[in-house]
Design a protein around this motif. Structure first.
Motif, short mmCIF file in Angstrom:
data_model
loop_
_atom_site.label_atom_id
_atom_site.label_comp_id
_atom_site.label_asym_id
_atom_site.label_seq_id
_atom_site.Cartn_x
_atom_site.Cartn_y
_atom_site.Cartn_z
N VAL A 1 0.88 -1.17 0.00
CA VAL A 1 0.00 0.00 0.00
C VAL A 1 0.91 1.21 0.00
O VAL A 1 1.75 1.36 0.89
CB VAL A 1 -0.95 0.02 1.22
CG1 VAL A 1 -2.02 1.07 1.03
CG2 VAL A 1 -1.58 -1.35 1.44
N TRP A 2 0.79 2.08 -1.03
CA TRP A 2 1.85 3.06 -1.24
C TRP A 2 1.38 4.51 -1.19
O TRP A 2 2.03 5.38 -1.73
CB TRP A 2 2.61 2.79 -2.54
CG TRP A 2 1.80 2.92 -3.78
CD1 TRP A 2 1.50 4.09 -4.43
CD2 TRP A 2 1.21 1.87 -4.54
NE1 TRP A 2 0.76 3.82 -5.55
CE2 TRP A 2 0.57 2.46 -5.64
CE3 TRP A 2 1.14 0.47 -4.42
CZ2 TRP A 2 -0.11 1.69 -6.60
CZ3 TRP A 2 0.47 -0.27 -5.36
CH2 TRP A 2 -0.14 0.35 -6.43
N ASP A 3 0.33 4.72 -0.49
CA ASP A 3 -0.01 6.12 -0.24
C ASP A 3 -0.56 6.23 1.16
O ASP A 3 -1.21 5.32 1.68
CB ASP A 3 -1.05 6.62 -1.25
CG ASP A 3 -1.50 8.02 -0.89
OD1 ASP A 3 -0.91 8.98 -1.39
OD2 ASP A 3 -2.42 8.15 -0.04
N LEU B 1 -2.95 8.01 2.67
CA LEU B 1 -4.38 7.87 2.93
C LEU B 1 -4.84 6.44 2.72
O LEU B 1 -5.69 5.92 3.45
CB LEU B 1 -5.19 8.79 2.01
CG LEU B 1 -5.54 10.19 2.53
CD1 LEU B 1 -6.53 10.84 1.57
CD2 LEU B 1 -6.12 10.15 3.93
N ALA B 2 -4.27 5.77 1.70
CA ALA B 2 -4.64 4.38 1.44
C ALA B 2 -4.19 3.49 2.60
O ALA B 2 -4.90 2.54 2.98
CB ALA B 2 -4.02 3.91 0.13
N GLU C 1 -6.77 4.01 5.37
CA GLU C 1 -8.02 3.29 5.13
C GLU C 1 -7.82 1.78 5.34
O GLU C 1 -8.71 1.09 5.85
CB GLU C 1 -8.54 3.55 3.71
CG GLU C 1 -8.98 5.00 3.44
CD GLU C 1 -10.28 5.39 4.16
OE1 GLU C 1 -10.93 4.52 4.78
OE2 GLU C 1 -10.64 6.58 4.10
N TYR C 2 -6.64 1.28 4.98
CA TYR C 2 -6.36 -0.15 5.19
C TYR C 2 -6.35 -0.46 6.70
O TYR C 2 -6.93 -1.46 7.15
CB TYR C 2 -5.03 -0.53 4.55
CG TYR C 2 -4.72 -2.00 4.68
CD1 TYR C 2 -5.36 -2.94 3.87
CD2 TYR C 2 -3.81 -2.47 5.64
CE1 TYR C 2 -5.10 -4.29 4.00
CE2 TYR C 2 -3.56 -3.82 5.78
CZ TYR C 2 -4.21 -4.73 4.96
OH TYR C 2 -3.95 -6.08 5.10
N TYR D 1 -7.90 1.22 8.99
CA TYR D 1 -9.28 1.36 9.46
C TYR D 1 -10.05 0.06 9.22
O TYR D 1 -10.79 -0.41 10.09
CB TYR D 1 -9.95 2.52 8.74
CG TYR D 1 -11.41 2.69 9.05
CD1 TYR D 1 -11.84 2.98 10.35
CD2 TYR D 1 -12.38 2.55 8.05
CE1 TYR D 1 -13.18 3.14 10.63
CE2 TYR D 1 -13.73 2.71 8.34
CZ TYR D 1 -14.13 3.00 9.62
OH TYR D 1 -15.46 3.15 9.91
N ARG E 1 -12.66 12.65 6.98
CA ARG E 1 -12.09 12.33 5.67
C ARG E 1 -11.96 13.59 4.81
O ARG E 1 -11.03 13.72 4.02
CB ARG E 1 -12.95 11.29 4.96
CG ARG E 1 -12.73 9.87 5.47
CD ARG E 1 -13.48 8.87 4.60
NE ARG E 1 -13.12 7.50 4.88
CZ ARG E 1 -13.98 6.57 5.32
NH1 ARG E 1 -15.24 6.87 5.52
NH2 ARG E 1 -13.55 5.33 5.53
N SER E 2 -12.89 14.53 4.95
CA SER E 2 -12.82 15.76 4.15
C SER E 2 -11.60 16.59 4.53
O SER E 2 -10.84 17.02 3.66
CB SER E 2 -14.10 16.60 4.34
OG SER E 2 -15.23 15.93 3.81
N ALA F 1 -8.40 14.71 3.45
CA ALA F 1 -8.17 14.77 2.01
C ALA F 1 -7.79 16.18 1.58
O ALA F 1 -6.99 16.36 0.66
CB ALA F 1 -9.42 14.29 1.26
N GLU F 2 -8.35 17.18 2.26
CA GLU F 2 -7.97 18.56 1.97
C GLU F 2 -6.47 18.74 2.21
O GLU F 2 -5.77 19.37 1.41
CB GLU F 2 -8.80 19.50 2.87
CG GLU F 2 -8.73 20.96 2.49
CD GLU F 2 -9.61 21.84 3.39
OE1 GLU F 2 -10.49 21.31 4.11
OE2 GLU F 2 -9.42 23.06 3.35
N HIS G 1 -4.33 16.22 2.16
CA HIS G 1 -3.64 15.30 1.26
C HIS G 1 -3.35 15.93 -0.10
O HIS G 1 -2.28 15.75 -0.67
CB HIS G 1 -4.49 14.04 1.09
CG HIS G 1 -3.86 12.93 0.32
ND1 HIS G 1 -4.14 12.69 -0.99
CD2 HIS G 1 -2.95 11.99 0.69
CE1 HIS G 1 -3.44 11.64 -1.40
NE2 HIS G 1 -2.71 11.19 -0.40
N SER G 2 -4.30 16.70 -0.61
CA SER G 2 -4.12 17.23 -1.97
C SER G 2 -3.83 18.72 -1.98
O SER G 2 -3.56 19.27 -3.04
CB SER G 2 -5.37 16.95 -2.81
OG SER G 2 -6.44 17.74 -2.35
#
Lengths: 221, 221
Positions: A66-68, A70-71, A74-75, A77, A95-96, A99-100, A102-103
């Motif tokens: 798993v290479w990110d 956030l991923a 989630e894994y 979780y 999550r919002s 993700a805000e 994250h990007s």
């Protein structure tokens, strides 16, 4: 059974590595670390041999990669039933904001690179940087106000959102961003987290210097 | 009951809006749209009145606001049990490539802005841009090879990963990136998706021009 492996970069500089590492610690996963110092000859090649995206962090569990960040969150979780708020609406909000982070917040990430062991630095301000800082202060303050009774973290209990914002805490400490009240309280909560202390100690002991992350002038009081 | 609302930007230009819209369509959610043309006076203010992050897309369901594309995807996965592969390892991989798109490929996103109705454009190449393109071709090709028997999408059945890469498909079509085989097949799969056609039609009819996204010279054959 073999422990999972987390591949990380320099502890002093690699903000994404810190995020994933904190998620694993707070999910109580026992794991091994492989540290690959970044921005030196051969580093990219070493990473590409491990992961097709050629970036840290990478979480390896048997055949699974798993290479990110956030991923990975989630894994964890899914497998450990930890790290997101239990309430669905709170989870969507967590999550919002995660993700805000994250990007986004590119001006802040460029102007204020994570450099945990550096303190007392000042960088040149800009409207974009100030807007990023203001938005982050608002996120933290609103969440801390709402979840104060549930615990000291953004959503009361520790969540992926706290791991996502942890490098911002160290940016604020390095470059002297503070605000009396909820913001300063949260800076202390994150930087005094017992689970993060070994990372901070290791950052201080690392010998590598990444010139591009050594920014800001000494803040002469 | 009131339908959920998706707040989006210009259909021709807003790649994040397209991603969230596709997720909703493929999850079979009935929703209303609110289109706010971007980069015109007042647009940011309108967005800030809806969502604290001031960005599109925003998903509104009653009191609930979800304001990032990946967070919207995870919310739909929880509420509609759709959009991620059923197998846990495949799901971790789908989340990895989706998150890689979410936070990365910056050179490609800068050099090749989404501009759905434009075709036959050429942009100046760079090593970073070529590396992004090569990585995306590898992701698509490897996944299509592995999941060919399960369906035409990256993981066989439609997933958030397909929505995440949809804007890249239109970038490839606009700026003439192609490769015989799995890559070209995937370009066709995405651009001929029946569910996307109303979006493409609307893009062609929009009157606004965002100058910063009108890049590349006409490709004289």
């Amino acid at each position: 059974m073999q422990k999972p492996l987390l591949v990380i970069g320099n502890k002093n500089y690699s903000s994404w590595s810190l995020r994933a590492w904190l998620m694993l610690k707070h999910a109580k996963v026992e794991f091994d670390e492989l540290r690959i110092p970044l921005f030196v000859p051969g580093a990219k090649q070493k990473l590409l041999e491990i992961s097709p995206a050629g970036m840290v962090p990478v979480y390896c569990e048997g055949e699974l990669l798993v290479w990110d960040t956030l991923a990975i969150g989630e894994y964890l979780y899914e497998t450990h039933h930890a790290l997101w708020p239990a309430d669905r609406a709170a989870r969507a909000r967590a999550r919002s904001v995660s993700a805000e982070m994250h990007s986004g917040f590119v001006p802040l990430r460029k102007a204020m690179p994570m450099n945990i062991r550096a303190l007392g630095r000042k960088v040149t301000s800009s409207a974009e940087l100030e807007a990023n800082i203001a938005r982050i202060k608002t996120i933290w303050s609103e969440l801390r106000k709402q979840y104060a009774a549930a615990g000291p973290w953004l959503f009361g209990q520790y969540s992926i959102a706290d791991a996502m914002f942890a490098p911002v805490v160290f940016r604020f400490l390095t470059y002297g961003v503070s605000e009396h009240g909820a913001v300063d309280d949260y800076l202390l909560t994150v930087s005094r987290d017992p689970l993060i202390q070994p990372w901070l100690d290791a950052s201080a002991l690392e010998q590598e210097v990444i010139a591009a992350s050594e920014v800001g002038r000494e803040n002469k009081q």
